[in-house]
Design a protein around this motif. Structure first.
Motif, PDB file in Angstrom:
ATOM      1  N   GLY A   1     -94.004   7.912 -61.191  1.00 46.36           N
ATOM      2  CA  GLY A   1     -93.103   7.096 -61.981  1.00 46.36           C
ATOM      3  C   GLY A   1     -93.599   5.673 -62.167  1.00 46.36           C
ATOM      4  N   CYS A   2     -92.795   4.881 -62.840  1.00 46.52           N
ATOM      5  CA  CYS A   2     -93.132   3.497 -63.147  1.00 46.52           C
ATOM      6  C   CYS A   2     -92.218   2.568 -62.355  1.00 46.52           C
ATOM      7  CB  CYS A   2     -92.970   3.239 -64.646  1.00 46.52           C
ATOM      8  SG  CYS A   2     -93.161   1.504 -65.118  1.00 46.52           S
ATOM      9  N   MET A   3     -92.802   1.650 -61.630  1.00 42.32           N
ATOM     10  CA  MET A   3     -92.050   0.727 -60.788  1.00 42.32           C
ATOM     11  C   MET A   3     -91.127  -0.162 -61.608  1.00 42.32           C
ATOM     12  SD  MET A   3     -93.699  -1.901 -58.022  1.00 42.32           S
ATOM     13  CE  MET A   3     -92.706  -3.034 -57.056  1.00 42.32           C
ATOM     14  N   VAL A   4     -91.517  -0.482 -62.839  1.00 44.15           N
ATOM     15  CA  VAL A   4     -90.721  -1.361 -63.692  1.00 44.15           C
ATOM     16  C   VAL A   4     -89.671  -0.575 -64.466  1.00 44.15           C
ATOM     17  CG1 VAL A   4     -90.781  -2.971 -65.631  1.00 44.15           C
ATOM     18  CG2 VAL A   4     -92.542  -3.083 -63.857  1.00 44.15           C
ATOM     19  N   SER A   5     -90.074   0.551 -65.054  1.00 50.96           N
ATOM     20  CA  SER A   5     -89.146   1.321 -65.881  1.00 50.96           C
ATOM     21  C   SER A   5     -87.921   1.796 -65.122  1.00 50.96           C
ATOM     22  CB  SER A   5     -89.863   2.535 -66.489  1.00 50.96           C
ATOM     23  OG  SER A   5     -90.801   2.135 -67.455  1.00 50.96           O
ATOM     24  N   SER A   6     -88.133   2.218 -63.884  1.00 49.53           N
ATOM     25  CA  SER A   6     -87.016   2.761 -63.109  1.00 49.53           C
ATOM     26  C   SER A   6     -86.507   1.799 -62.050  1.00 49.53           C
ATOM     27  CB  SER A   6     -87.445   4.081 -62.436  1.00 49.53           C
ATOM     28  OG  SER A   6     -88.597   3.887 -61.640  1.00 49.53           O
ATOM     29  N   GLY A   7     -87.031   0.583 -62.034  1.00 52.62           N
ATOM     30  CA  GLY A   7     -86.649  -0.366 -61.004  1.00 52.62           C
ATOM     31  C   GLY A   7     -85.330  -1.078 -61.268  1.00 52.62           C
TER      32      GLY A   7
ATOM     33  N   LEU B   1     -94.579   0.432 -51.121  1.00 60.07           N
ATOM     34  CA  LEU B   1     -93.275   0.762 -50.547  1.00 60.07           C
ATOM     35  C   LEU B   1     -92.161   0.616 -51.573  1.00 60.07           C
ATOM     36  CD1 LEU B   1     -93.451  -0.863 -46.991  1.00 60.07           C
ATOM     37  CD2 LEU B   1     -93.338   1.572 -47.522  1.00 60.07           C
ATOM     38  N   PHE B   2     -92.143  -0.501 -52.282  1.00 54.36           N
ATOM     39  CA  PHE B   2     -91.105  -0.725 -53.288  1.00 54.36           C
ATOM     40  C   PHE B   2     -91.217   0.295 -54.419  1.00 54.36           C
ATOM     41  CE2 PHE B   2     -91.164  -5.376 -51.882  1.00 54.36           C
ATOM     42  CZ  PHE B   2     -89.938  -5.291 -51.231  1.00 54.36           C
ATOM     43  N   TRP B   3     -92.419   0.621 -54.798  1.00 50.25           N
ATOM     44  CA  TRP B   3     -92.656   1.603 -55.862  1.00 50.25           C
ATOM     45  C   TRP B   3     -92.097   2.963 -55.456  1.00 50.25           C
ATOM     46  CZ3 TRP B   3     -98.389   2.279 -57.900  1.00 50.25           C
ATOM     47  CH2 TRP B   3     -98.397   3.108 -59.036  1.00 50.25           C
ATOM     48  N   ARG B   4     -92.309   3.321 -54.193  1.00 56.13           N
ATOM     49  CA  ARG B   4     -91.889   4.640 -53.723  1.00 56.13           C
ATOM     50  C   ARG B   4     -90.394   4.713 -53.471  1.00 56.13           C
ATOM     51  NH1 ARG B   4     -94.768   5.246 -48.708  1.00 56.13           N
ATOM     52  NH2 ARG B   4     -96.569   5.270 -50.109  1.00 56.13           N
ATOM     53  N   HIS B   5     -89.822   3.648 -52.890  1.00 52.65           N
ATOM     54  CA  HIS B   5     -88.441   3.733 -52.415  1.00 52.65           C
ATOM     55  C   HIS B   5     -87.464   2.818 -53.149  1.00 52.65           C
ATOM     56  CE1 HIS B   5     -89.902   6.152 -49.112  1.00 52.65           C
ATOM     57  NE2 HIS B   5     -90.744   5.196 -48.745  1.00 52.65           N
ATOM     58  N   GLY B   6     -87.940   1.942 -54.015  1.00 54.63           N
ATOM     59  CA  GLY B   6     -87.065   0.998 -54.676  1.00 54.63           C
ATOM     60  C   GLY B   6     -86.788  -0.210 -53.798  1.00 54.63           C
ATOM     61  N   TYR B   7     -86.255  -1.253 -54.413  1.00 51.92           N
ATOM     62  CA  TYR B   7     -86.019  -2.497 -53.668  1.00 51.92           C
ATOM     63  C   TYR B   7     -85.031  -2.298 -52.518  1.00 51.92           C
ATOM     64  CZ  TYR B   7     -84.743  -7.312 -52.625  1.00 51.92           C
ATOM     65  OH  TYR B   7     -84.512  -8.501 -51.980  1.00 51.92           O
TER      66      TYR B   7
END
Length: 200
Positions: free
Chosen positions: A111-117, A27-33
């Motif tokens: 995408g990357c959860m860390v790079s764009s988080g 969920l976080f990966w798809r939609h962000g925190y």
């Protein structure tokens, strides 16, 4: 239920913690925190809010566990793989192609959860944003170390920062739906530039 999973009060949790973290990570990966609410999390996991807070302390606590899972699992970019390269250009190619595969894998989120988080967030979440920045910096350091055998002193660090920026751009474009073939064109351009500059 995990047989020995305990809540903070010592009672067994009524859900599988590992599955819960996996679900939250997706969920976080798809939609962000900020794009995922506690309600979204509890509904997807199948628990009530008190159980989430008892197990993870807060939404932020669950997010950090999800990030850890991502970094050590689906989102890991194995920079040690470039050890099979014999030139700097080959090392860069292997690194970037691994990154492209990671952010465009058909069974994963784009995408990357860390790079764009957390690149932009509410001030209340500044601590989480700093955490992501530290994680990105750690990746840059790992890349610099991996490039060390192929580059002169100081060059590896500069190139690692450049490649980290390229990888972040690739991640964002992947989230926008750019196909792997077009992302590969970016790889080819970067590799050509490195080869021309280094002569190897």
């Amino acid at each position: 239920m995990e047989p020995d999973a305990k809540s903070r009060g010592g009672r067994p949790w009524s859900f599988d913690r590992d599955t819960a973290v996996e679900t939250a990570m997706r969920l976080f990966w798809r939609h962000g925190y900020e794009g995922v609410s506690v309600g979204d999390l509890t509904k997807a996991i199948g628990i009530a809010p008190p159980s989430l807070y008892s197990a993870f302390g807060s939404k932020a606590g669950l997010y950090r566990e999800a990030l850890d899972r991502y970094e050590h699992g689906l989102g890991s970019v194995d920079v040690t793989r470039i050890g099979s390269a014999t030139t700097l250009a080959e090392a860069v190619r292997q690194l970037l192609e691994t990154a492209v595969r990671a952010v465009t894998h058909p069974d994963r989120e784009r995408g990357c959860m860390v790079s764009s988080g957390m690149t932009a967030c509410h001030p209340d979440h500044a601590g989480l944003a700093r955490d992501l920045a530290v994680r990105r910096d750690a990746m840059r350091e790992r890349i610099a170390q991996a490039l060390g055998p192929f580059a002169e002193a100081g060059e590896a660090g500069r190139l690692a920062r450049h490649l980290t920026a390229v990888m972040q751009g690739i991640s964002i474009q992947a989230r926008d739906g750019v196909p792997p073939a077009e992302l590969q064109e970016i790889v080819e351009d970067v590799v050509a530039g490195v080869a021309a500059r280094s002569g190897r």
